[in-house]
Design a protein around this motif. Sequence first.
Motif, PDB file in Angstrom:
ATOM      1  N   ARG A 245       0.854  -1.187   0.000  1.00  0.00           N
ATOM      2  CA  ARG A 245       0.000   0.000   0.000  1.00  0.00           C
ATOM      3  C   ARG A 245       0.889   1.237   0.000  1.00  0.00           C
ATOM      4  O   ARG A 245       1.946   1.256   0.631  1.00  0.00           O
ATOM      5  CB  ARG A 245      -0.941   0.002   1.215  1.00  0.00           C
ATOM      6  N   VAL A 246       0.464   2.264  -0.692  1.00  0.00           N
ATOM      7  CA  VAL A 246       1.248   3.493  -0.857  1.00  0.00           C
ATOM      8  C   VAL A 246       0.652   4.571   0.030  1.00  0.00           C
ATOM      9  O   VAL A 246      -0.544   4.884  -0.060  1.00  0.00           O
ATOM     10  CB  VAL A 246       1.247   3.954  -2.326  1.00  0.00           C
ATOM     11  N   TYR A 252       4.382   0.641   1.828  1.00  0.00           N
ATOM     12  CA  TYR A 252       4.347  -0.226   2.996  1.00  0.00           C
ATOM     13  C   TYR A 252       3.800  -1.602   2.600  1.00  0.00           C
ATOM     14  O   TYR A 252       3.041  -1.742   1.640  1.00  0.00           O
ATOM     15  CB  TYR A 252       3.463   0.373   4.090  1.00  0.00           C
ATOM     16  N   GLY A 253       4.160  -2.599   3.372  1.00  0.00           N
ATOM     17  CA  GLY A 253       3.656  -3.944   3.133  1.00  0.00           C
ATOM     18  C   GLY A 253       4.477  -4.672   2.089  1.00  0.00           C
ATOM     19  O   GLY A 253       5.632  -4.333   1.794  1.00  0.00           O
ATOM     20  N   GLN A 341      -5.512  -5.248   8.744  1.00  0.00           N
ATOM     21  CA  GLN A 341      -4.147  -4.819   8.470  1.00  0.00           C
ATOM     22  C   GLN A 341      -3.693  -5.154   7.054  1.00  0.00           C
ATOM     23  O   GLN A 341      -2.542  -4.942   6.699  1.00  0.00           O
ATOM     24  CB  GLN A 341      -3.187  -5.453   9.484  1.00  0.00           C
ATOM     25  N   GLY A 342      -4.602  -5.692   6.244  1.00  0.00           N
ATOM     26  CA  GLY A 342      -4.273  -5.996   4.869  1.00  0.00           C
ATOM     27  C   GLY A 342      -3.461  -7.264   4.691  1.00  0.00           C
ATOM     28  O   GLY A 342      -2.777  -7.433   3.677  1.00  0.00           O
ATOM     29  N   GLY A 347      -3.289 -18.557  -0.444  1.00  0.00           N
ATOM     30  CA  GLY A 347      -4.191 -19.643  -0.821  1.00  0.00           C
ATOM     31  C   GLY A 347      -5.465 -19.697  -0.019  1.00  0.00           C
ATOM     32  O   GLY A 347      -6.321 -20.553  -0.282  1.00  0.00           O
ATOM     33  N   ILE A 348      -5.628 -18.814   0.988  1.00  0.00           N
ATOM     34  CA  ILE A 348      -6.814 -18.801   1.846  1.00  0.00           C
ATOM     35  C   ILE A 348      -7.478 -17.432   1.737  1.00  0.00           C
ATOM     36  O   ILE A 348      -6.815 -16.402   1.868  1.00  0.00           O
ATOM     37  CB  ILE A 348      -6.455 -19.112   3.315  1.00  0.00           C
ATOM     38  N   ARG A 349      -8.787 -17.418   1.496  1.00  0.00           N
ATOM     39  CA  ARG A 349      -9.498 -16.158   1.396  1.00  0.00           C
ATOM     40  C   ARG A 349      -9.631 -15.512   2.782  1.00  0.00           C
ATOM     41  O   ARG A 349      -9.841 -16.202   3.789  1.00  0.00           O
ATOM     42  CB  ARG A 349     -10.890 -16.373   0.805  1.00  0.00           C
ATOM     43  N   PRO A 350      -9.500 -14.172   2.870  1.00  0.00           N
ATOM     44  CA  PRO A 350      -9.654 -13.483   4.161  1.00  0.00           C
ATOM     45  C   PRO A 350     -11.062 -13.664   4.714  1.00  0.00           C
ATOM     46  O   PRO A 350     -12.019 -13.895   3.966  1.00  0.00           O
ATOM     47  CB  PRO A 350      -9.366 -12.015   3.820  1.00  0.00           C
ATOM     48  N   GLY A 351     -11.162 -13.528   6.029  1.00  0.00           N
ATOM     49  CA  GLY A 351     -12.474 -13.630   6.657  1.00  0.00           C
ATOM     50  C   GLY A 351     -12.743 -15.000   7.241  1.00  0.00           C
ATOM     51  O   GLY A 351     -11.924 -15.555   7.979  1.00  0.00           O
TER      52      GLY A 351
END
Length: 438
Positions: A245-246, A252-253, A341-342, A347-351
């Motif tokens: 992320r900018v 960052y990241g 936090q992004g 291989g795993i979807r967030p949530g």
Amino acid sequence: MAGLAESFRNIWKVEELRKRILYTLGLFVIYRIGAYVTLPGVDAQVLSEVNAQSGGAGLFGFLDMFVGGAFLQAGIFALGIMPYITAAIIIQLMGAVVPYFQKLKREGEEGRRKMTQITRYLTVAITSLQSIGYAINLQYGATGTAIVIGPTWFVVTTVIVLTSGTVFVMWLGERISEDGIGNGISLLITIGIIAFLPNAVINEFNLSNNFFIFLLEIGMWTLITGGIVLVSQGIRRIPVQYAKRVVGRKVYGGTTQYLPIRVNAAGVMPIIFAQSIMFIPSTVAAFFPDSPFMQNLGSWFSDISGVGYSVVFFLMTFFFTYFYTAITVNPKEMADTMKRQGGFIPGIRPGKQTSEFIDNILTRVTLPGSIFLGFVAILPAFAMQAGVSQGFAMFFGGTSLLILVQVTLDTLQQIESHLLMRHYDGFMKSGKMRGRRG
């Protein structure tokens, strides 16, 4: 050995670290002195004779180990820091089910201060109730011996002194955590346990008919301690990728970090829960001396070296390991924090999928940890069956050895951090302590 000696010399070269260690040792001395100051109105000589006859076994002996012998000696620190531990556990459990405490946990530093204040008030309430029972047991206990010299106002004065003593010990623990080295509450419990170790080793040496057998016992004890250290430090690292992320002109990241899942995330609490419950039948049986059933039940639960006792103890430790891990480790909260936090697991979807993935990993990793913890819990029974005296066998596993290992590791990591921060080599130049890996 030369490297270890150099590390100890480096400790004394750092002025702040030296002051912290000396300050901590000074508070230890104060704490140990309080264990030998008898409550007003108690005949110390008669009490020692009664304790010699009872042998200090059962639940009272278990509590006595945590307070360094002050419980059976009726010291002003007889209840020690245990009411605070009880209050902290209650608040921690309520934080998993009560919305108000869940909200406080999310408020950061301000929420932690409120929870600490509530824990202190709850500690005073628990100590007051426990000290009433303690005073009544001294005054009207089924010992058949007059332990209390002056019964007038004895219960009132005992409640005041014991409550004040616990509050003072709680203050000592907080001072150690803030101005000393290590976790003050845990260190005070550790010092109480260590107070029993020299006598246990000396008695085992005197009772041993063969010096080679004694050295073999020490060797086995060392190996068991090493195994506990290995499992306590064991973690399963889950890779976490953070998106780029900018922000302004900076990026960052875009890095890969790891989410550590401990093999023994529950620590020593499952054994404490299980052992406390195992002492309840024998304690209740003491109030029914005329009931054959209760006496047989109490005798069965008092035989800590028996096969049946060990099997039940193992299963209860196994259960409480999963129970306490489920309460203290929240995969959903981990997944939500990672998403905010992004971060994501490759291989795993967030949530929800991330939460389920972490929960599956935690369940599988906890299985060997719970089996090992149950085995450690019943190791003293194996040691007694092999001929080791009961006093020394209690240090072959169970609560005492786990507390000693984990608190020592935590304190060494803090000392290591102070040394590395000032460009000194720590205790283990090629070691794998979590503090150094971090």
